[in-house]
Design an enzyme around this catalytic site. Structure first.
Site, PDB file in Angstrom:
ATOM      1  N   ASP A  69       0.819  -1.214   0.000  1.00  0.00           N
ATOM      2  CA  ASP A  69       0.000   0.000   0.000  1.00  0.00           C
ATOM      3  C   ASP A  69       0.852   1.264   0.000  1.00  0.00           C
ATOM      4  OD1 ASP A  69      -2.426  -1.288   0.034  1.00  0.00           O
ATOM      5  OD2 ASP A  69      -2.792  -0.988   2.165  1.00  0.00           O
TER       6      ASP A  69
ATOM      7  N   MET B 100     -10.349   7.643   7.499  1.00  0.00           N
ATOM      8  CA  MET B 100     -10.432   8.261   6.173  1.00  0.00           C
ATOM      9  C   MET B 100     -11.426   9.400   6.146  1.00  0.00           C
ATOM     10  SD  MET B 100     -10.269   4.671   4.086  1.00  0.00           S
ATOM     11  CE  MET B 100     -11.366   3.831   5.242  1.00  0.00           C
TER      12      MET B 100
ATOM     13  N   LYS C 222      -3.281   3.142  -2.698  1.00  0.00           N
ATOM     14  CA  LYS C 222      -4.453   3.993  -2.926  1.00  0.00           C
ATOM     15  C   LYS C 222      -4.303   5.220  -2.043  1.00  0.00           C
ATOM     16  CE  LYS C 222      -7.893   0.502  -3.896  1.00  0.00           C
ATOM     17  NZ  LYS C 222      -8.020   1.016  -5.243  1.00  0.00           N
TER      18      LYS C 222
END
Length: 175
Positions: free
Chosen positions: A37, A168, A58
């Site tokens: 990641d 997030m 991402k």
């Protein structure tokens, strides 16, 4: 035809290389290929110098690898290598899209194992000396995210709990 390899979904923890589990570090040192990641640090990648490294990160609002492509790369890697690590920030089972990766691997008949990592909420609580629960004050904790897939409706109201931890939530923080 060679036997299919095994994929390990390994939680990198909150970023510090010395906070990964002993099992996770051992698997990194044995991996032939590591798909990692964007949140994985260079210090963490130093634990797997022998492996082919494939970035599949991402980042919200930035160009990133589509989840379907990550799934395809995992299946392809397991067809070419015996020991594959998918290194994910935090814990793979908490907002890490592990369900999609597990499903793709299972459909391809590939053996998979999950190695948990320290999730960000627990690491942040430790770093700030602020427990997520406290006797007489906070008996429950809930993790949530406002992020949804493009075709998903907005989520209903937040659960009733003593402590809420948002993941997030950069775009929603101001609101």
């Amino acid at each position: 035809m060679a036997a299919l390899g095994k994929v390990y979904l390994v939680g990198a923890g909150p970023g510090a290389a010395d906070l990964i589990t002993v099992r996770g570090a051992r698997l990194l040192g044995e991996a032939e290929v590591v798909l990692y990641d964007a949140l994985v640090t260079p210090e963490m990648l130093a634990l797997c110098r022998q492996a082919e490294l494939i970035p599949v990160g991402k980042r919200s609002g930035q160009r990133s690898t589509a989840q379907t492509v990550i799934n395809e790369k995992l299946v392809d890697a397991a067809q070419r290598y015996q020991r594959v690590v998918r290194l994910k920030g935090g814990d793979p089972m908490l907002f890490g899209r592990a369900d999609e990766e597990l499903r793709a691997l299972e459909e391809a008949g590939i053996e998979v194992e999950v190695v948990p990592g320290i999730t960000t909420a627990v690491a942040a609580a430790a770093a700030t000396l602020q427990p997520l629960t406290k006797r007489g004050v906070a008996r429950s904790v809930a993790f949530f995210t406002s992020s949804t897939a493009p075709d998903e409706p907005n989520h209903p109201a937040l659960p009733e709990t003593d402590t809420l931890v948002q993941y997030m939530g950069g775009r929603e923080a101001a609101a």
